[in-house]
Design a protein around this motif. Sequence first.
Motif, PDB file in Angstrom:
ATOM      1  N   GLN A  40      -3.263  -6.562   7.026  1.00 29.02           N
ATOM      2  CA  GLN A  40      -2.895  -5.604   8.067  1.00 29.02           C
ATOM      3  C   GLN A  40      -2.590  -4.216   7.519  1.00 29.02           C
ATOM      4  N   LEU A  41      -2.460  -4.094   6.227  1.00 23.26           N
ATOM      5  CA  LEU A  41      -2.188  -2.790   5.628  1.00 23.26           C
ATOM      6  C   LEU A  41      -3.353  -1.845   5.898  1.00 23.26           C
ATOM      7  N   PRO A  46      -2.804   1.357  -0.079  1.00 24.20           N
ATOM      8  CA  PRO A  46      -1.973   0.178   0.227  1.00 24.20           C
ATOM      9  C   PRO A  46      -2.728  -1.148   0.067  1.00 24.20           C
ATOM     10  N   GLN A  47      -3.969  -1.203   0.534  1.00 28.48           N
ATOM     11  CA  GLN A  47      -4.746  -2.441   0.401  1.00 28.48           C
ATOM     12  C   GLN A  47      -5.105  -2.729  -1.055  1.00 28.48           C
ATOM     13  N   SER A  62      -6.878 -12.176  -6.690  1.00 22.22           N
ATOM     14  CA  SER A  62      -7.694 -11.526  -5.663  1.00 22.22           C
ATOM     15  C   SER A  62      -9.153 -11.655  -6.046  1.00 22.22           C
ATOM     16  N   ALA A  63      -9.960 -12.131  -5.090  1.00 20.38           N
ATOM     17  CA  ALA A  63     -11.382 -12.319  -5.363  1.00 20.38           C
ATOM     18  C   ALA A  63     -12.243 -11.280  -4.664  1.00 20.38           C
ATOM     19  N   GLU A  64     -11.829 -10.851  -3.469  1.00 18.10           N
ATOM     20  CA  GLU A  64     -12.629  -9.887  -2.709  1.00 18.10           C
ATOM     21  C   GLU A  64     -11.736  -9.192  -1.688  1.00 18.10           C
ATOM     22  N   LEU A  65     -11.965  -7.905  -1.519  1.00 21.95           N
ATOM     23  CA  LEU A  65     -11.240  -7.107  -0.529  1.00 21.95           C
ATOM     24  C   LEU A  65     -12.250  -6.389   0.340  1.00 21.95           C
ATOM     25  N   ARG A  90       4.460  -7.394   3.564  1.00 24.46           N
ATOM     26  CA  ARG A  90       5.601  -6.683   4.184  1.00 24.46           C
ATOM     27  C   ARG A  90       6.327  -5.807   3.151  1.00 24.46           C
ATOM     28  N   ARG A  91       6.496  -6.335   1.941  1.00 19.40           N
ATOM     29  CA  ARG A  91       7.149  -5.533   0.881  1.00 19.40           C
ATOM     30  C   ARG A  91       6.313  -4.297   0.545  1.00 19.40           C
ATOM     31  N   ILE A  92       5.009  -4.495   0.439  1.00 21.68           N
ATOM     32  CA  ILE A  92       4.126  -3.365   0.118  1.00 21.68           C
ATOM     33  C   ILE A  92       4.118  -2.365   1.258  1.00 21.68           C
TER      34      ILE A  92
END
Length: 106
Positions: A40-41, A46-47, A62-65, A90-92
């Motif tokens: 949701q970022l 941020p992402q 992390s494999a893919e964004l 949420r922290r980020i």
Amino acid sequence: LLGFAPFFFYRSLLGGVDVAWRAVHPRMPINPRLVEYPIQLPPGLPQVFMANIVSLLPGTLSAELSARLLRVHVLSSRGDVVPELEALERRIAGVFGVSLPARGGM
């Protein structure tokens, strides 16, 4: 950002211990899978920050964004990683001053 630092170091330590334990365990309790997490970022820093930090969670990478989806490789399907990803997101969001909508059904 100062409030994020203790979380960062603690999760880094847990992640390292978890992977080391799995590597030396006689039965190597590994059951890898991919988890698709709807991020949701906002796009951009941020992402990317989230995708990089995810690798600090125990047994994750992390494999893919893509624009609205983060695909995460997990070493074990024993636990549900989604609540950890939600807490991290949420922290980020707090670090970047972004408010996230409440998740429905997750």
